[in-house]
Design an enzyme around this catalytic site. Structure first.
Site, short mmCIF file in Angstrom:
data_model
loop_
_atom_site.label_atom_id
_atom_site.label_comp_id
_atom_site.label_asym_id
_atom_site.label_seq_id
_atom_site.Cartn_x
_atom_site.Cartn_y
_atom_site.Cartn_z
N LYS A 6 -29.46 -11.71 -33.18
CA LYS A 6 -29.42 -10.25 -33.21
C LYS A 6 -28.60 -9.76 -32.03
O LYS A 6 -28.76 -10.25 -30.91
CB LYS A 6 -30.84 -9.67 -33.14
CG LYS A 6 -30.91 -8.16 -32.91
CD LYS A 6 -31.01 -7.79 -31.45
CE LYS A 6 -30.86 -6.28 -31.25
NZ LYS A 6 -30.65 -5.94 -29.83
N THR A 17 -28.36 -7.59 -24.50
CA THR A 17 -29.25 -7.23 -25.60
C THR A 17 -28.99 -8.17 -26.76
O THR A 17 -28.40 -7.83 -27.76
CB THR A 17 -29.01 -5.78 -26.03
OG1 THR A 17 -29.07 -4.95 -24.88
CG2 THR A 17 -30.08 -5.30 -27.00
N GLU A 95 -20.67 -3.07 -32.38
CA GLU A 95 -20.57 -1.63 -32.66
C GLU A 95 -19.11 -1.19 -32.77
O GLU A 95 -18.35 -1.24 -31.80
CB GLU A 95 -21.27 -0.85 -31.55
CG GLU A 95 -22.78 -1.06 -31.54
CD GLU A 95 -23.46 -0.43 -30.35
OE1 GLU A 95 -22.79 -0.22 -29.33
OE2 GLU A 95 -24.67 -0.16 -30.43
N ASN A 219 -22.06 5.38 -29.42
CA ASN A 219 -22.74 5.41 -28.13
C ASN A 219 -22.75 6.80 -27.48
O ASN A 219 -23.61 7.07 -26.63
CB ASN A 219 -22.10 4.39 -27.19
CG ASN A 219 -22.48 2.98 -27.58
OD1 ASN A 219 -23.58 2.52 -27.33
ND2 ASN A 219 -21.57 2.27 -28.25
N THR A 224 -31.48 9.10 -26.35
CA THR A 224 -32.67 8.33 -25.93
C THR A 224 -33.93 9.16 -26.14
O THR A 224 -33.89 10.37 -26.25
CB THR A 224 -32.53 7.95 -24.45
OG1 THR A 224 -32.37 9.12 -23.66
CG2 THR A 224 -31.36 7.02 -24.25
#
Length: 224
Positions: A6, A17, A95, A219, A224
């Site tokens: 992932k 990540t 991305e 992005n 958030t």
């Protein structure tokens, strides 16, 4: 052997990540499993980058249930192939990415130095956007090499290729190949850049992706 990975953004392993789990039925001695995995990860997950950014969930785990006897050399080779396949899949799913970029640094003084130079190139926003735009901009590659700290560098000895086409040698552009390289960049989704440093005998490959408007949109619109 089964592998699951992932990751799409904030990928520069060394705390990225990224989560990878590899499962196998093979019998692997406890004192060998870390060595086998570390070797494979060095050539794959620790040689990729999407955007130079890191996070706190970087994990590659190899779990063996010790059911089937295997030849460890063959297992190691298969593990390395799987890790590289998964690492490239992470980049292909990055991305906004439209191109996967392979940078091979060859004839270098050490593998560590080759990796450092390769990462500088594949992490350069100017190189990444040039690939996205189909521009054979060797100057941006030379810039990325030149800004790499503490390396053995002789500009007159550097040779640069896009795919099989040479673009730079003896500090000069190979003008007759520009059209071929533009076509290569526009037609291919897997872009190979090769740099011969001619300072030694060692090689290393790193992998990345291009930088597109979609990365910025994803992005900048993210809340958030």
């Amino acid at each position: 052997m089964l592998g699951i990975a992932k990751g799409s953004g904030m990928i520069e392993p060394n705390m990225a990540t990224m989560l990878v789990y590899i499962l196998t039925d093979a019998i692997i001695p406890e004192n060998k499993i870390d060595e086998l995995l570390s070797r494979s990860v060095s050539e794959s997950f620790n040689s990729i980058s999407v955007d130079t950014d890191t996070s706190t969930s970087d994990t590659v785990a190899l779990m063996a249930n010790n059911s089937i006897a295997v030849d460890l050399a063959e297992f190691s080779e298969t593990l390395s192939e799987l890790c590289l396949e998964l690492a490239k899949s992470v980049l292909e799913d990055a991305e906004g990415a439209e191109h996967l970029i392979e940078v091979e640094i060859s004839k270098c003084v050490s593998k560590q130095e080759a990796k450092k130079i390769g990462k500088s190139i594949v992490n350069s926003p100017l190189v990444k956007t040039a690939v996205y735009g189909g521009d054979p901009n060797w100057g941006r590659i030379v810039m990325a090499i030149g800004k790499t700290s503490d390396i053995l560098l002789s500009k007159k000895d550097i040779i640069i290729y896009f795919g099989s086409h040479k673009i730079f040698e003896s500090e000069k552009e190979i003008v007759e190949n520009i059209g071929k390289i533009r076509l290569y960049l526009k037609q291919e989704k897997y872009i190979k850049i090769k740099i011969e440093m001619n300072t030694g005998e060692l090689n290393h490959k790193v992998y990345g992706c291009d930088l597109t408007e979609s990365y910025i949109e994803i992005n900048s619109y993210y809340q958030t």
